[in-house]
Design a protein around this motif. Structure first.
Motif: not given
Lengths: 186, 781
Positions: A125, A128-129, A131, A166, B65, B78, B245-246, B293-295, B297, B509-510, B672, B675-676, B679
């Motif tokens: 994993d 995340q996003c 990009f 992320c 995922r 994206y 980032l996007e 989509m690249g982030g 927040f 959103i990721g 996941q 991961s969050q 982050g």
């Protein structure tokens, strides 16, 4: 120098000045036809000299896996391999890539089979996003190519220029070390 | 008329008399700690309760995922990757002045520039954000978009905007929070207070807008008089940028028969509704798509001016227009976390009982309105005597937007440092003080398990570390409410040829929403997540929740499970006869449908699909209120422990390790969730040590508008992060899941600040904790 010489594969800005005047040497601002070796395939494309390699990949060759996030060489989202070395494609003119091998994220899997790093990113994993993922993978692929058994510190250093907002870093570290470990055991 | 409110009232009435309801038994509490079974009244059409995760097959596991393959191969598209036939590229002209009136704009040369297809000027009617009087909106910050062009290439569009001539009448400006509050400060911008700002009787005085009062109670004066010890400090937090980032952006394809908007957004439905309102279209004529989509927040929840501009450019040119902000524009106008100056005062008795809490806060959201500091001071340690007062200060800077746990991140910094100070002065361990003041059962457990994993007992008194590089340990806590969005709908379809599809407008959103949906539906149907096709991020599907407030998982998963349950029962009806049993006797597990009484009566799920009368059947379900309408008992806590080293010669702080204990109800996807949490912690470390918007008071310009100037953490700055995840059940919905995106960022900065104090014996009251502040605190500069 004419566009024709560019097509033949001369590094546009690295070439020695010929006997012709500066003005004759100038190329652009109009688009010039060039040939680029992208993922092992010779591509003909017409680009304005001001275009970056990243824009050329994305807008002319539809290779949008290469991402542009800062367009200033500070986040490495746009990392591609140029003659096997990771570079920020937003900081290189397309003309400067003539005659050199460009590898993008689209070439990392071959014949439908994922690169071990790609599989490890999925398993751990590590996006995340997503990009930053292509740039991260290109930096990591280069690391394992040049240093198949990196230490944790070497993995960290290999992606020290790749920004991830992320915060996927811990999972990326694990993914890369797992691949390195498997290679070692082989 | 708010139909949703009427429906809710009706629901409540039905519940009160028990119409359409049934009693179900559900797990409640924390496995291995306080797990019990409780009875709840649930809507008739909802499924029976799931047991705890140990007894489930795909929920609560680290399922990969679903879209990871697309992300690692670069094939994920994206918004910035969308290329449509005939598509133009847009570019906006943004104001160089922080405060000005626009007198005139000449776009003649830009319109004539070869390759330009359309030019648009923002007028007074385009956006509700517009202020001032006259033909053009007032310029209120440097970076505010004024005009835009669409051209054949981005390079041509960039050339063309430079040809637009704007005549400005410059006005005085102010960009600093403290300066803006002075009587002599220029007025940041002219607003019609009555129309725009005077909500809930709040007033504007100079640039100060407020006050808002927290939920006051008791008598703080008396509370402080009753205290054995009163501590009071002033703290400052900085402006932080989202740095997705996007960047923000859209591709708009405006056609007479309908508009398609590809948007990098946290809310497909907000973009649809906002676009429809702005352009006077019915909402069903606007389709919004966001597959990747690249982030975000928090910064991508609304339509935004970029989409409005792209809409006009596409409408005028009759061609699709891609308009993505560049990185500088992203910094200037796409949002940030507001800063704050907070004066916090806490009174306590010797035993640690709090007698009074008083907070005065000021913050600036630039030209935005919400610079609050959340509810940490009020809700983390309930106190009989509480007073808070907040002012938002207007300045000529880009608008703040919600940012991961908005308010609470700023608010936790003072509260958790002052509690640390209080503990020390009362001679109590910080954990003991919290055991006495914090009523949350889950946080008590998080402290216990966290302290053990972290090795809290190693902690020495402040400043005891010897040598040049000093080590320190600290901890802090978080609170975040469990929120939900009832406007969350999912459709589940079964196809005769074997397809199983989940549809919702919700975007990912990721965080992994696609995978979570697949897991929940797979669990209900007795299948594997890979067998489920998840189509989301498209307003052609039923509306999902906005990705905000850690609401998505808790809002969308019950809807998904309920829809899967409904469609499953339809399928059972169709195959019961063949199996020689009743539909009510059937169950689905391990890819089969079987009779609960006689398990030998079974059929493969895929075979059952082939027996369907029609080519597809489907069911839709919407998130219902929590069972029995009860708010869930606990907030979403998080307890964090930080281990730092501070180089007393260079002032550099290094975060070596963070242990974070969290809970998010029933965990759906462990990997996941981890991961969050990681982050969030990393963004918290970044907030504590690195990030800071720097404004130049003389020019009103932001000085750090790219990613090499605005400091962010890279791989070398990432600490070791260890996660404790506590499974818990509220018995509130058919999944009992809750989100996790926000709570783990709240406690990180104060935990680090407390660890820095523990290392060097001197406190830092201002973020970010940069080397200069450390050296100043040590009297070295």
């Amino acid at each position: 120098m004419t566009a024709g010489t560019v097509m033949a594969g001369v590094n546009a800005f690295g070439s020695e000045a010929s006997s012709a005047s500066e003005k004759d040497n100038a190329i652009g601002p109009e688009a010039v036809p060039i040939q680029l070796t992208i993922n092992g395939v010779l591509k003909e494309v017409s680009v304005e000299p001001r275009e970056t390699l990243a824009d050329t990949l994305r807008d002319h060759l539809h290779l949008t896996g290469t991402k542009v996030a800062c367009n200033r060489g500070s986040c490495s989202s746009c990392t591609v391999l140029l003659d096997g070395v990771p570079v920020n494609s937003c900081m290189i003119s397309a003309l400067d890539a003539v005659g050199r091998d460009v590898s993008t994220i689209e070439s990392l899997a071959s014949n439908g089979e994922l690169h071990p790093l790609q599989q490890a990113f999925i398993d751990h994993d590590a996006s995340q996003c997503g990009f930053c993922t292509p740039g991260m993978l290109m930096s990591c692929a280069h690391l394992l190519q040049t240093n198949p058994h990196p230490t944790f510190e070497e993995v960290k250093r290999a992606i020290s220029g790749n920004l991830c907002r992320c915060g996927t870093h811990p999972h990326i570290f694990k993914a890369v070390l797992e691949v390195a470990d498997k290679q070692k055991r082989k | 008329m708010d139909m949703q409110r009427v429906e809710r009232a009706l629901e409540k009435l039905k519940r009160a008399v028990g119409i359409g309801m049934k009693r179900i038994t559900m797990p409640h509490g924390i496995p291995g700690h306080s797990l019990t079974q409780v009875e709840r009244e649930a809507p008739q059409e909802e499924p029976p309760a799931w047991p705890i995760n140990d007894e489930l097959s795909v929920v609560g596991k680290s399922v990969k995922r679903l879209d990871a393959h697309a992300k690692v191969t670069g094939s994920a598209k994206y918004t910035s990757d969308i290329r449509l036939p005939g598509m133009l590229f847009g570019k906006m002209l943004c104001s160089h002045h922080p405060h000005a009136k626009v007198i005139s704009v000449d776009t003649t040369a830009a319109a004539r520039h070869p390759g330009v297809a359309a030019v648009h000027l923002f007028g007074m009617t385009d956006s509700k954000d517009d202020r001032g009087q006259g033909e053009f909106p007032e310029i209120t910050f440097a970076g505010q978009p004024i005009a835009g062009v669409a051209a054949q290439s981005l390079q041509i569009a960039e050339e063309a905007v430079k040809l637009i001539r704007v005549e400005y009448q410059k006005l005085p400006f102010v960009v600093d929070l403290e300066e803006a509050q002075k009587k002599s400060a220029p007025v940041a911008f002219h607003i019609n207070v009555e129309e725009k700002f005077s909500d809930r009787g709040v007033k504007i005085n100079g640039n100060r807008y407020g006050p808002w009062y927290g939920k006051q109670k008791g008598d703080v004066k008396r509370g402080f008089a009753d205290a054995d010890l009163v501590v009071e400090r002033t703290y400052k937090t900085q402006v932080q940028h989202h740095c997705c980032l996007e960047t923000h952006g859209v591709v708009v394809d405006y056609r007479d028969d309908g508009v398609t908007v590809y948007a990098s957004t946290q809310s497909t439905k907000n973009v649809r509704d906002g676009f429809a309102r702005t352009f006077g279209l019915p909402a069903n004529r606007v389709r919004v798509i966001c597959e990747f989509m690249g982030g975000g927040f928090g910064s991508k929840q609304q339509l935004g001016r970029t989409a409005v501009m792209a809409g006009y450019l596409s409408k005028k040119s009759g061609r699709p227009v891609s308009l993505m902000l560049d990185r500088k524009e992203e910094f200037l106008s796409a949002g940030n976390r507001s800063n704050s100056i907070q004066r916090l005062k806490i009174g306590a008795r010797k035993d640690g009982t709090l007698t009074a809490v008083e907070l005065h806060s000021r913050g600036t959201a630039g030209v935005g309105r919400s610079a609050g500091v959340g509810n940490v001071a009020r809700s983390l340690y309930p106190c009989a005597n509480f007073y808070s007062e907040h002012y938002t200060v207007l300045t000529n800077a880009g608008p703040a937007k919600p940012f991961r746990a908005p308010g609470n991140v700023q608010g936790a910094f003072p509260v958790e440092q002052l509690m640390d100070e209080l503990a020390e002065r009362l001679g109590l361990d910080p954990l003991v003080l919290r055991d006495r003041c914090d009523r949350s059962e889950i946080r008590r457990l998080e402290r216990l398990r966290g302290a053990e994993k972290f090795g809290w007992s190693r902690r020495k008194v402040a400043g005891a570390s010897s040598g040049t590089v000093k080590k320190g340990l600290g901890m802090a806590q978080a609170t975040w409410p469990k929120m939900l969005n009832l406007d969350s709908t999912v459709e589940v379809l079964l196809f005769k040829d074997g397809g199983i599809e989940v549809r919702s407008g919700v975007q990912d959103i990721g965080t992994g929403t696609k995978t979570v949906l697949a897991q929940v539906v797979a669990e209900e149907l007795g299948l594997q997540p890979e067998e489920i096709t998840v189509r989301i991020g498209d307003t052609l599907f039923p509306d999902g929740p906005t990705s905000e407030g850690s609401k998505v998982t808790g809002s969308i998963t019950p809807a998904a499970r309920n829809a899967a349950y409904k469609v499953k029962r339809q399928l059972f009806e169709q195959v019961a006869n063949t199996l020689g049993t009743e539909a009510s006797e059937l169950a689905a597990a391990e890819g089969r449908i079987f009779s609960k009484k006689e398990p030998s009566k079974k059929i493969a799920f895929q075979e059952a699909l082939r027996m369907m009368k029609n080519t597809q059947i489907g069911a839709t379900a919407t998130r219902s209120e929590n069972y029995e309408g009860k708010p869930v008992s606990e907030d979403l806590g998080s307890v964090q422990f930080a281990e730092v080293s501070v180089d007393t010669e260079t002032g550099i702080v290094n975060v070596e390790r963070i242990v974070t204990a969290n809970s998010c109800g029933r965990p759906i996807n462990i990997a996941q969730i981890e991961s969050q949490i990681e982050g969030a912690v990393i963004q918290g470390v970044s907030y504590a040590l690195y990030e800071n918007r720097v404004m130049d008071a003389a020019t009103g310009h932001q000085m750090n508008t790219n990613l090499h100037q605005y400091q962010l953490p890279f791989s070398m700055e990432i600490p070791e992060i260890e996660i404790i995840l506590i499974e818990s059940y509220d018995a509130a919905t058919s999944t009992d899941a809750v989100g996790i995106g926000e709570p783990p960022i709240i406690a990180t900065a104060p935990a680090i600040a407390n660890a820095v104090y523990n290392a060097i014996g001197v406190r830092i009251y201002e973020l970010p904790i940069t080397p200069d502040k450390v050296l100043k605190a040590l009297n070295k500069i």
